[in-house]
Design an enzyme around this catalytic site. Structure first.
Site, PDB file in Angstrom:
ATOM      1  N   HIS A  79       0.961  -1.086   0.211  1.00  0.00           N
ATOM      2  CA  HIS A  79       0.209   0.320   0.142  1.00  0.00           C
ATOM      3  C   HIS A  79       0.700   1.114   0.803  1.00  0.00           C
ATOM      4  O   HIS A  79       1.856   1.313   0.741  1.00  0.00           O
ATOM      5  CB  HIS A  79      -1.267  -0.098   1.429  1.00  0.00           C
ATOM      6  CG  HIS A  79      -0.355  -0.084   2.629  1.00  0.00           C
ATOM      7  ND1 HIS A  79      -0.172  -1.263   3.303  1.00  0.00           N
ATOM      8  CD2 HIS A  79       0.186   0.879   3.556  1.00  0.00           C
ATOM      9  CE1 HIS A  79       0.979  -0.767   4.354  1.00  0.00           C
ATOM     10  NE2 HIS A  79       0.447   0.384   4.653  1.00  0.00           N
ATOM     11  N   ASP A  81       0.598   5.099   0.793  1.00  0.00           N
ATOM     12  CA  ASP A  81       0.681   6.028   2.435  1.00  0.00           C
ATOM     13  C   ASP A  81       0.900   7.653   1.898  1.00  0.00           C
ATOM     14  O   ASP A  81       2.253   8.033   1.436  1.00  0.00           O
ATOM     15  CB  ASP A  81       1.969   6.040   4.191  1.00  0.00           C
ATOM     16  CG  ASP A  81       1.378   4.518   4.267  1.00  0.00           C
ATOM     17  OD1 ASP A  81       0.747   3.577   4.061  1.00  0.00           O
ATOM     18  OD2 ASP A  81       2.780   3.989   5.247  1.00  0.00           O
ATOM     19  N   HIS A  85      -2.000  10.536   5.873  1.00  0.00           N
ATOM     20  CA  HIS A  85      -1.813   9.346   7.114  1.00  0.00           C
ATOM     21  C   HIS A  85      -1.722   9.914   8.133  1.00  0.00           C
ATOM     22  O   HIS A  85      -1.603   9.069   8.704  1.00  0.00           O
ATOM     23  CB  HIS A  85      -1.056   8.539   6.270  1.00  0.00           C
ATOM     24  CG  HIS A  85      -1.159   6.719   6.900  1.00  0.00           C
ATOM     25  ND1 HIS A  85      -2.570   6.216   7.618  1.00  0.00           N
ATOM     26  CD2 HIS A  85       0.039   6.126   7.487  1.00  0.00           C
ATOM     27  CE1 HIS A  85      -1.826   5.080   8.256  1.00  0.00           C
ATOM     28  NE2 HIS A  85      -1.151   5.898   7.909  1.00  0.00           N
TER      29      HIS A  85
END
Length: 263
Positions: A79, A81, A85
């Site tokens: 994933h 970021d 975040h």
């Protein structure tokens, strides 16, 4: 570079892809029900595991098509970021997935191999001194580059040693506080890791806590987690393509990460 020269350069890249003199390496782990999810202390809200429900599959609900609904946390599996975040990046401009310029998703990459050290010590930390030694061989990290920490930790996926949870929390390698400050000074575009998150397992004990999140996102930079196949990349000379979903106000997303590298 002129338009003509740019077109020629792009045509050469396409030719090299076709004849496989440029290799495409997939740095993405498959996303499914068994994908490990980071565990937070019980007093905090938890990210759900990946799940799906069939809408129709060549049946009475849809005779000619197959599709699913999925439930997944933004920071699950391989994933991306964004600065938003973390609280330190919440007020920065262009800090969510839908506002990051597309140009930012293509960048050169430096791969720092710490696989031997990480195999010997699950709590191994990348330091400025380690990077400076790397730079003596491979050159200074260029501004705007990704720095990926190769640990071969992705080879633990599917076993308990990936999250490596003990009574005092997770134990996995990552960057030191000083390392992240060093990379910010080098003006990297972001930091990536093979572990479930970009910080070391024991980073809750650091000052500040979780420096890769706290400092790197506070500086407007990005993170990549749960990468794989970093052993197929050279230390320098590859190009990284990161393609998260363009979620409105998204803090992150599962991402397909490709590297273009000389075969």
């Amino acid at each position: 570079m002129s338009t003509s020269n740019s077109s020629q350069a792009l045509a050469q890249v396409l030719s090299n892809l076709a004849d496989e003199s440029i290799k495409v390496v997939d740095l993405t782990n498959p996303l499914g029900e068994d994908t490990p999810v980071i565990a937070l202390p019980p007093e905090f809200a938890q990210s759900p595991p990946f799940s799906r429900e069939v809408i129709s599959k060549y049946d009475e609900k849809g005779p000619a098509w197959y599709w699913n609904t999925i439930t997944v946390g933004e920071h699950t599996g391989t994933h991306f970021d964004t600065p938003s975040h973390w609280v330190t990046g919440k007020d920065l401009p262009n800090n969510t997935l839908d506002k990051i310029p597309a140009q930012k998703h293509v960048a050169p990459v430096c791969v720092i191999d710490t696989s031997k050290e990480s195999a010997a010590d699950a709590d191994f930390l990348l330091t400025p001194e380690y990077i400076e030694n790397w730079e003596q061989t491979h050159g200074r990290i260029p501004a705007g580059s990704w720095v990926l920490m190769r640990t071969d930790w992705s080879k633990h996926i599917g076993g308990e040693t990936f999250l490596n949870l003990k009574e005092d929390g997770s134990h996995c390698p990552g960057p030191s506080v000083e390392c992240i400050n060093f990379l910010i000074e080098r003006d990297v575009i972001g930091f990536g890791a093979e572990t479930v998150g970009t910080d070391a397992g024991q980073a809750h004990l650091f000052e500040p806590m979780f420096p890769c999140h706290n400092l790197i996102h506070g500086a407007g930079k990005f993170g990549l987690a749960s990468l794989c196949n970093l052993d197929q990349l050279p230390p320098t000379g590859a190009m990284l393509i990161t393609a998260p979903m363009k979620i409105v106000d998204g803090s992150g997303s599962p991402v397909r990460v490709f590297a273009l590298t000389p075969a």
